[in-house]
Design a protein around this motif. Structure first.
Motif, mmCIF file in Angstrom:
data_model
loop_
_atom_site.group_PDB
_atom_site.id
_atom_site.type_symbol
_atom_site.label_atom_id
_atom_site.label_comp_id
_atom_site.label_asym_id
_atom_site.label_seq_id
_atom_site.Cartn_x
_atom_site.Cartn_y
_atom_site.Cartn_z
ATOM 1 N N MET A 121 0.835 -1.207 0.000
ATOM 2 C CA MET A 121 0.000 0.000 0.000
ATOM 3 C C MET A 121 0.866 1.253 0.000
ATOM 4 O O MET A 121 0.610 2.202 -0.759
ATOM 5 C CB MET A 121 -0.909 -0.004 1.232
ATOM 6 C CG MET A 121 -1.766 1.245 1.374
ATOM 7 S SD MET A 121 -2.718 1.275 2.926
ATOM 8 C CE MET A 121 -1.378 1.514 4.116
ATOM 9 N N MET A 122 1.905 1.276 0.842
ATOM 10 C CA MET A 122 2.756 2.453 0.929
ATOM 11 C C MET A 122 3.612 2.634 -0.320
ATOM 12 O O MET A 122 3.951 3.764 -0.688
ATOM 13 C CB MET A 122 3.655 2.356 2.165
ATOM 14 C CG MET A 122 2.898 2.346 3.489
ATOM 15 S SD MET A 122 1.848 3.794 3.736
ATOM 16 C CE MET A 122 3.079 5.086 3.926
ATOM 17 N N HIS A 125 1.923 4.844 -2.921
ATOM 18 C CA HIS A 125 1.450 6.184 -2.572
ATOM 19 C C HIS A 125 1.948 7.239 -3.545
ATOM 20 O O HIS A 125 1.463 8.368 -3.540
ATOM 21 C CB HIS A 125 1.853 6.537 -1.137
ATOM 22 C CG HIS A 125 3.291 6.958 -0.996
ATOM 23 N ND1 HIS A 125 4.288 6.059 -0.777
ATOM 24 C CD2 HIS A 125 3.881 8.185 -1.053
ATOM 25 C CE1 HIS A 125 5.447 6.698 -0.691
ATOM 26 N NE2 HIS A 125 5.233 7.990 -0.856
ATOM 27 N N PRO A 130 -2.550 6.511 0.203
ATOM 28 C CA PRO A 130 -3.307 5.370 0.747
ATOM 29 C C PRO A 130 -4.592 5.844 1.410
ATOM 30 O O PRO A 130 -4.638 6.931 1.992
ATOM 31 C CB PRO A 130 -2.342 4.769 1.774
ATOM 32 C CG PRO A 130 -1.393 5.867 2.108
ATOM 33 C CD PRO A 130 -1.268 6.706 0.886
ATOM 34 N N ARG A 134 -8.015 2.965 5.966
ATOM 35 C CA ARG A 134 -7.203 1.745 5.926
ATOM 36 C C ARG A 134 -5.860 1.978 6.614
ATOM 37 O O ARG A 134 -5.361 1.120 7.356
ATOM 38 C CB ARG A 134 -6.992 1.305 4.474
ATOM 39 C CG ARG A 134 -6.208 0.000 4.323
ATOM 40 C CD ARG A 134 -6.122 -0.392 2.864
ATOM 41 N NE ARG A 134 -7.439 -0.746 2.357
ATOM 42 C CZ ARG A 134 -7.945 -1.975 2.408
ATOM 43 N NH1 ARG A 134 -7.242 -2.949 2.961
ATOM 44 N NH2 ARG A 134 -9.118 -2.235 1.908
ATOM 45 N N LEU A 135 -5.270 3.149 6.370
ATOM 46 C CA LEU A 135 -3.997 3.479 7.002
ATOM 47 C C LEU A 135 -4.153 3.523 8.520
ATOM 48 O O LEU A 135 -3.296 3.040 9.267
ATOM 49 C CB LEU A 135 -3.499 4.823 6.468
ATOM 50 C CG LEU A 135 -2.079 5.252 6.825
ATOM 51 C CD1 LEU A 135 -1.060 4.239 6.329
ATOM 52 C CD2 LEU A 135 -1.785 6.617 6.232
#
Length: 473
Positions: A121-122, A125, A130, A134-135
């Motif tokens: 995910m990161m 970015h 993101p 969720r983060l």
């Protein structure tokens, strides 16, 4: 079911019964008059019987729910888009003081799968930031696993949270709760916004108010802001009054969140006279399906989190506190005396505003006048550090931020970034901007925001945003 899973659920069942009975002992403690009469004894006994039956019922429900969640685990040891929800819930349910390295191999594999999801995910970015919710969920889950989200494989998830000014109040409160649970910097304006939402509770959903209450309770408890306590009373009482006659607060997830926001109200601000915790938990139990779940994996995780002794109000186990970085927080006002609200995470010594502290900020690269490439890092560095040193830190963290500079008597002159060198013949230069918000290619900054000094003399400030833009003049 394997013996490892049975051990987890049986431990939880025992803890839940002890927790429920301890709470019942406080709620049903007889008065002095009752102690001198014989008529009160049967009532107390009946209350204990009912509480014991409720505890058994909840223990069985949670055991079935954990079996349901474990059965939904995929071949990669995760739960798809719900891995962060389930891992957080499993840690809350398995609140035994064991770190993830001391738990079963299956749990360790699931934790590794979650870490992979966070890194993926990161890594994306640069394309798009993101999702904030969720983060925040990943940040809370890492905290439950005794891992510091501010130092996660070289990435600072909390800075990424705090630098995203979220217009949606519910997600903003969720992000603030996650940051606070990590003992991270809670800004004055963030607390003020939480208080503004709490003061206008009638204009917000029950989910948002529940999350605001949880965030404020974290600030009050973990950061020692007892003077904020009276600000929490009113929204808690208002939320408590929204309980329906059947014990619910409407939707299943709304009820689960409200239970966590109000669960300790009898020991805190005092909204218990306006609602019934047993009725809310009983309604939740009645919604459980024969397979042990509450429909979806996410709904089941939410319901279990509401039924376990631990909750979103206390994500990080006490023994994990020594694994947190020591950060400091600004005073909310400049008043002295007992009324002063200090946003400080104290570690055995008093807070001093003159002491060094970390600052968090963003560093962005834009390539092209029309911004064809956009890269952003969420960073934390010591106070009073020069931007040149920040650039060196960024280059070590991400190859895209590697640079070359010429050294002159008055400092360094950066001429190459991300593999792109200035082209004076084509009027292409690197310009450094100092901005109050994250730069948006759809609304590029004007030249009046170009940094007034060079990279050696520019000192990074908390909450600011720095942009190096390769463009044609």
């Amino acid at each position: 079911m394997s013996w490892k899973r049975a051990s987890i659920t049986m431990t939880l069942w025992t803890l839940l019964i002890i927790h429920t009975l301890a709470r019942a002992e406080t709620e049903t403690e007889p008065t002095t008059t009752q102690l001198t009469t014989t008529r009160a004894a049967p009532t107390t006994s009946a209350a204990w019987t009912t509480t014991w039956e409720l505890a058994l019922s909840e223990g069985q429900a949670i055991q079935k729910a954990l079996q349901f969640l474990l059965a939904q685990r995929r071949a990669d040891w995760g739960w798809g888009n719900d891995t962060h929800h389930v891992m957080l819930t499993l840690q809350l349910a398995n609140n035994t003081g064991k770190e993830i390295e001391q738990q079963s191999l299956e749990m360790q594999l699931s934790a590794k799968q979650m870490e992979i999801e966070i890194l993926l995910m990161m890594s994306k970015h640069h394309e798009s930031p993101p999702p904030l919710a969720r983060l925040a969920a990943y940040t809370l889950a890492l905290g439950a696993l005794c891992k510091d989200p501010r130092s996660f494989h070289g990435k600072d998830l909390v800075s990424a949270l705090l630098h995203r000014e979220q217009p949606h109040d519910g997600e903003f409160a969720y992000a603030t709760l996650a940051a606070c649970s990590s003992a991270a910097h809670v800004r004055r304006r963030h607390i003020r916004r939480l208080l503004d939402i709490a003061n206008a509770a009638a204009d917000h959903s029950l989910d948002t108010i529940s999350m605001v209450i949880l965030a404020l309770r974290c600030v009050v408890q973990d950061h020692r802001h007892r003077s904020l306590l009276h600000f929490v009373r009113r929204p808690m009482a208002g939320l408590a009054r929204q309980q329906h006659p059947d014990g619910s607060f409407g939707l299943l997830t709304t009820t689960a969140l409200a239970i966590q926001a109000l669960e300790d109200s009898d020991n805190g601000p005092g909204a218990h006279q306006h609602w019934s915790l047993p009725a809310a938990r009983k309604w939740l139990l009645e919604q459980q399906q024969p397979d042990g779940g509450w429909g979806s994996v996410a709904d089941t995780a939410a319901a279990v989190a509401a039924l376990t002794p631990a909750s979103l109000a206390a994500v990080r186990p006490p023994h994990c506190s020594d694994k947190l970085l020591d950060t400091r927080h600004e005073p909310l006002d400049n008043n002295g005396g007992d009324g002063n609200i200090k946003l400080a995470y104290q570690s055995g010594h008093a807070s001093n505003d003159s002491e060094a502290r970390n600052v968090s900020f963003t560093y962005t690269l834009w390539l092209g006048t029309n911004v064809t490439e956009n890269y952003t890092l969420y960073m934390m560095a010591p106070r009073n550090i020069s931007f040149y040193h920040v650039m060196q830190m960024a280059a070590e963290q991400d190859a895209k931020f590697k640079f070359e500079a010429s050294e002159w008597p008055n400092g360094h002159y950066v001429h190459t970034l991300a593999g792109h060198r200035e082209e004076p013949m084509g009027y292409h230069y690197w310009l450094l901007y100092r901005l109050p918000e994250v730069p948006d290619p759809a609304s590029p900054p004007g030249n009046q925001l170009v940094a007034p000094v060079g990279v050696d003399d520019l000192l990074v400030e908390d909450g600011e945003h720095y942009l190096f833009w390769y463009k044609k003049l």
